[in-house]
Write a protein that holds these residues in place. Structure first.
Motif, short mmCIF file in Angstrom:
data_model
loop_
_atom_site.label_atom_id
_atom_site.label_comp_id
_atom_site.label_asym_id
_atom_site.label_seq_id
_atom_site.Cartn_x
_atom_site.Cartn_y
_atom_site.Cartn_z
N PRO A 260 0.83 -1.21 0.00
CA PRO A 260 0.00 0.00 0.00
C PRO A 260 0.86 1.26 0.00
CG PRO A 260 0.02 -1.00 2.18
CD PRO A 260 0.73 -1.96 1.27
N PRO A 261 0.48 2.28 -0.74
CA PRO A 261 1.28 3.52 -0.77
C PRO A 261 1.27 4.27 0.54
CG PRO A 261 -0.79 3.79 -1.96
CD PRO A 261 -0.69 2.34 -1.63
N SER A 262 0.39 3.88 1.47
CA SER A 262 0.28 4.58 2.75
C SER A 262 1.35 4.15 3.75
CB SER A 262 -1.10 4.33 3.37
OG SER A 262 -1.35 2.94 3.50
N LEU A 263 2.21 3.18 3.39
CA LEU A 263 3.28 2.78 4.29
C LEU A 263 4.24 3.96 4.50
CD1 LEU A 263 4.23 -0.78 2.98
CD2 LEU A 263 3.08 -0.24 5.12
N PRO A 264 4.81 4.09 5.69
CA PRO A 264 5.77 5.18 5.93
C PRO A 264 6.91 5.15 4.92
CG PRO A 264 5.19 4.10 7.99
CD PRO A 264 4.58 3.27 6.90
N SER A 265 7.44 6.32 4.58
CA SER A 265 8.48 6.41 3.55
C SER A 265 9.73 5.62 3.92
CB SER A 265 8.83 7.88 3.30
OG SER A 265 9.29 8.49 4.49
N ASP A 266 10.10 5.63 5.20
CA ASP A 266 11.27 4.87 5.63
C ASP A 266 11.06 3.38 5.46
OD1 ASP A 266 12.71 7.11 6.24
OD2 ASP A 266 12.28 7.07 8.38
N VAL A 267 9.86 2.92 5.72
CA VAL A 267 9.56 1.50 5.54
C VAL A 267 9.57 1.14 4.06
CG1 VAL A 267 7.80 -0.27 5.86
CG2 VAL A 267 8.25 1.35 7.69
N GLN A 268 9.04 2.03 3.23
CA GLN A 268 9.07 1.79 1.79
C GLN A 268 10.51 1.69 1.29
OE1 GLN A 268 6.73 4.95 0.08
NE2 GLN A 268 4.78 3.97 0.56
N ARG A 269 11.37 2.55 1.79
CA ARG A 269 12.78 2.51 1.39
C ARG A 269 13.41 1.20 1.84
NH1 ARG A 269 16.81 7.15 3.47
NH2 ARG A 269 16.03 6.37 5.47
N LEU A 270 13.09 0.77 3.05
CA LEU A 270 13.59 -0.51 3.56
C LEU A 270 13.13 -1.66 2.68
CD1 LEU A 270 14.95 -2.13 5.92
CD2 LEU A 270 12.69 -2.22 6.95
N PHE A 271 11.86 -1.66 2.31
CA PHE A 271 11.33 -2.73 1.48
C PHE A 271 11.93 -2.71 0.07
CE2 PHE A 271 7.11 -3.34 4.00
CZ PHE A 271 7.78 -4.13 4.90
N ASN A 272 12.22 -1.52 -0.46
CA ASN A 272 12.85 -1.43 -1.78
C ASN A 272 14.24 -2.08 -1.76
OD1 ASN A 272 10.70 -0.10 -3.00
ND2 ASN A 272 11.51 1.93 -2.56
N LEU A 273 14.99 -1.83 -0.69
CA LEU A 273 16.30 -2.45 -0.57
C LEU A 273 16.17 -3.97 -0.42
CD1 LEU A 273 18.11 0.07 1.82
CD2 LEU A 273 18.65 -0.38 -0.57
N GLU A 274 15.19 -4.41 0.36
CA GLU A 274 14.96 -5.85 0.50
C GLU A 274 14.65 -6.48 -0.85
OE1 GLU A 274 14.88 -8.11 2.89
OE2 GLU A 274 15.15 -6.96 4.74
N LEU A 275 13.86 -5.79 -1.65
CA LEU A 275 13.45 -6.32 -2.95
C LEU A 275 14.64 -6.46 -3.89
CD1 LEU A 275 10.97 -7.14 -4.69
CD2 LEU A 275 10.88 -4.76 -5.47
N GLU A 276 15.46 -5.40 -4.00
CA GLU A 276 16.60 -5.45 -4.90
C GLU A 276 17.61 -6.50 -4.44
OE1 GLU A 276 16.54 -4.07 -7.65
OE2 GLU A 276 15.01 -2.52 -7.42
N TRP A 277 17.84 -6.58 -3.14
CA TRP A 277 18.75 -7.60 -2.61
C TRP A 277 18.23 -9.00 -2.91
CZ3 TRP A 277 17.71 -10.86 1.76
CH2 TRP A 277 18.81 -11.60 2.22
N SER A 278 16.92 -9.18 -2.80
CA SER A 278 16.32 -10.49 -3.08
C SER A 278 16.49 -10.87 -4.54
CB SER A 278 14.83 -10.47 -2.71
OG SER A 278 14.63 -10.22 -1.34
N TYR A 279 16.30 -9.92 -5.45
CA TYR A 279 16.49 -10.20 -6.87
C TYR A 279 17.91 -10.69 -7.15
CZ TYR A 279 12.06 -8.12 -8.51
OH TYR A 279 10.74 -7.87 -8.77
N VAL A 280 18.89 -9.99 -6.59
CA VAL A 280 20.28 -10.37 -6.85
C VAL A 280 20.57 -11.75 -6.26
CG1 VAL A 280 22.69 -9.77 -6.41
CG2 VAL A 280 21.03 -7.97 -6.94
N TYR A 281 20.12 -11.99 -5.04
CA TYR A 281 20.38 -13.27 -4.37
C TYR A 281 19.74 -14.41 -5.15
CZ TYR A 281 22.05 -15.45 -0.03
OH TYR A 281 22.77 -16.16 0.91
#
Length: 542
Positions: free
Chosen positions: A346-367
């Motif tokens: 959801p776009p209503s997630l806090p911006s810091d959490v969204q940034r955290l999830f974006n990093l998790e996503l990119e790291w997951s793709y590479v792994y």
């Protein structure tokens, strides 16, 4: 052995120096003798531990405390904690701010205990004589929450946030023998808090062992299985139980994947539904079918992501060495599920959490996409995907590392991720240098009809449109260096990883520099030719 301080051994003593050699031999003999005594003590204590799922430590009073806590101390402590600088309570305003920070940034991702517990403890401890009525578990909860919240805001091992965090955890440790008792439900959130602190302070605690003890307690108490419906008398207790388990599950996957080791337990042993607290809505299913509103709880989305990561990690790295017959389809399906998870946030997630999830996503793709024993075939399209996601992760984590704001739950495992992604980028450039640096378009593989199509190459940010892959590669290598150096201000081991990365990436940096020089020379030649065409020089006749 980390518990036994002493004068360090001489490094590589000269063989001709008999005194140094004798000193080393005597010291090593003394260490071996002390180690044997420690092991004998631990084995003796371990024999007193209960292996029942619901029973407490049989002899918690033996040797002055819980044998379980003693075993944990010997395993999890890496360096002796300094004594607290003072015994006074911190100002209530400071304590309130730290608790609020923990609830907003860490508890939102790992709700391992009832929210009311910490606030009630905070109120009671500052009442006149209120701390006398608190239990050992309350004291542990109070000090460890302060320790985690303070350490989470530290940017340097020399700043006040770090020092206060060490003080607070030192105030909590005396309660460990009474709190860390197997068989007690309250032990689980206590161990979760200790593991969280260890992720910020690997100098004093071994996160891997903290996580192992936590998972062992969860398994022995049977929290990895939902109780039969006819045994459920209180739905709130069931929700609390599920939250505790998924917090441990999420941390276990984070720690194990960070170390590239096996999980404490496999998914096949787990049968626990996701928590669905009232007011949080429903979380989308892994298959993508949504019924009801999307949840605004970051924890539920994190739990779902850990399930996705756990699935492909077990298949690729924990299920033998046989090559998958449909390895490419498996990778495309895993990437599709990750992308689907991200699109449903959801776009209503806090911006810091969204940034955290974006990093998790990119790291997951590479792994997931990097070559592995079970999916070794590195096609050009797969290499192109790997490059795009590795560079995206490096750019985002570099921005986060130099942001003045404190990102939620940025731990030493982010250092390990930066190093890991950096080494993958080096390996990729070494294996497919011309393909990556040239930016040559690669055709998307065609679907076999019934399988999941290949994921599209991600779109670049607008500001990167004018950078070619050579420039992006050079910048990414520089960003890895700068990020590890920045993290080195907080974690000493980051500087050691930086040294290893610099040695590993020297060859690739040389290749990039030579290609850049060639490109610059070609550009200069082109400019010279254009100038000659635009301004021809005719011979002058007398």
């Amino acid at each position: 052995m980390a518990l036994h301080d002493g004068e360090p051994l001489p490094a590589n003593p000269d063989r001709k120096d008999s005194l140094a050699a004798i000193r080393v031999a005597v010291r090593r003999k003394a260490e071996m003798k002390q180690e044997k005594a420690d092991l004998d003590s631990l084995v003796s204590d371990f024999g007193l531990l209960s292996v029942g799922a619901t029973s407490r430590d049989a002899e918690s009073s033996i040797s002055g405390g819980s044998a379980f806590a003693k075993l944990m101390a010997a395993s999890c402590f890496r360096h002796r904690l300094p004594s607290p600088r003072d015994d006074a309570l911190p100002p209530r305003q400071e304590a309130h701010a730290l608790v609020q920070y923990y609830m907003d940034n860490i508890y939102a991702l790992y709700p391992a205990f009832p929210e009311t517990a910490i606030w009630a403890t905070l109120d009671n401890i500052y009442q006149a004589g209120g701390d006398q009525a608190l239990s050992n578990a309350d004291h542990w909860l109070f000090w460890t929450v302060l320790a985690v919240a303070s350490s989470a805001q530290s940017r340097s091992s020399q700043d006040e946030f770090y020092n206060r965090g060490v003080d607070f955890i030192a105030r909590a440790v005396p309660y460990a023998e009474k709190v860390l008792t197997p068989g007690a439900m309250s032990t689980i959130p206590s161990l979760v808090l200790l593991t969280q602190y260890a992720m910020y302070d690997p100098r004093h605690f071994d996160t891997w062992h903290c996580m192992g003890f936590t998972a062992r307690v969860v398994l022995e108490m049977g929290l990895h299985q939902d109780p039969p419906s006819h045994d459920v008398r209180d739905k709130n207790d069931l929700e609390t139980r599920r939250k505790m388990f998924h917090c441990v599950y999420a941390l276990d996957r984070t720690v194990s994947m960070g170390h590239a080791r096996s999980f404490s337990f496999t998914d096949s042993a787990v049968d626990v539904a996701l928590p669905s607290s009232s007011g949080l809505g429903r979380i989308p299913s892994i298959s993508g079918h949504i019924r009801g509103p999307q949840s605004n709880s970051p924890a539920l989305h994190l739990f779902q992501l850990r399930r996705l990561q756990s699935g492909w990690y077990q298949t690729l790295y924990q299920s033998g060495t046989t090559v998958l017959p449909d390895g490419q389809s498996f990778l495309w399906k895993a990437c599709h599920e990750l992308r689907e998870w991200a699109e449903l946030l959801p776009p209503s997630l806090p911006s810091d959490v969204q940034r955290l999830f974006n990093l998790e996503l990119e790291w997951s793709y590479v792994y997931c996409l990097m070559p592995s024993t079970r999916a070794p075939q590195a096609t050009e399209y797969r290499q192109s995907l790997l490059f795009e996601h590795a560079v995206s992760f490096i750019e985002q984590v570099h921005e986060s590392a130099f942001d003045t704001r404190s990102a939620p739950f940025t731990t030493y495992y982010d250092v390990m991720r930066v190093y890991f992604i950096g080494t993958q980028l080096v390996s990729l450039l070494r294996a497919a240098f011309d393909l990556i640096v040239s930016g040559r378009p690669v055709l998307m593989p065609q679907s076999d009809g019934g399988g999941v199509p290949a994921p599209p190459l991600p779109h670049r940010f607008f500001q990167l449109q004018f950078e070619d892959n050579l420039q992006r590669s050079m910048k990414a290598m520089r960003f890895v260096h700068e990020t590890l150096a920045r993290f080195g201000e907080r974690w000493e081991d980051a500087l050691r990883l930086l040294e290893v990365f610099e040695g590993m990436g020297g060859e690739v940096r040389g290749m990039l520099d030579r290609r850049a020089a060639e490109v610059q020379q070609q550009q200069q030649q082109m400019q010279h030719m254009q100038q000659q065409i635009q301004h021809p020089q005719y011979p002058q006749h007398p």
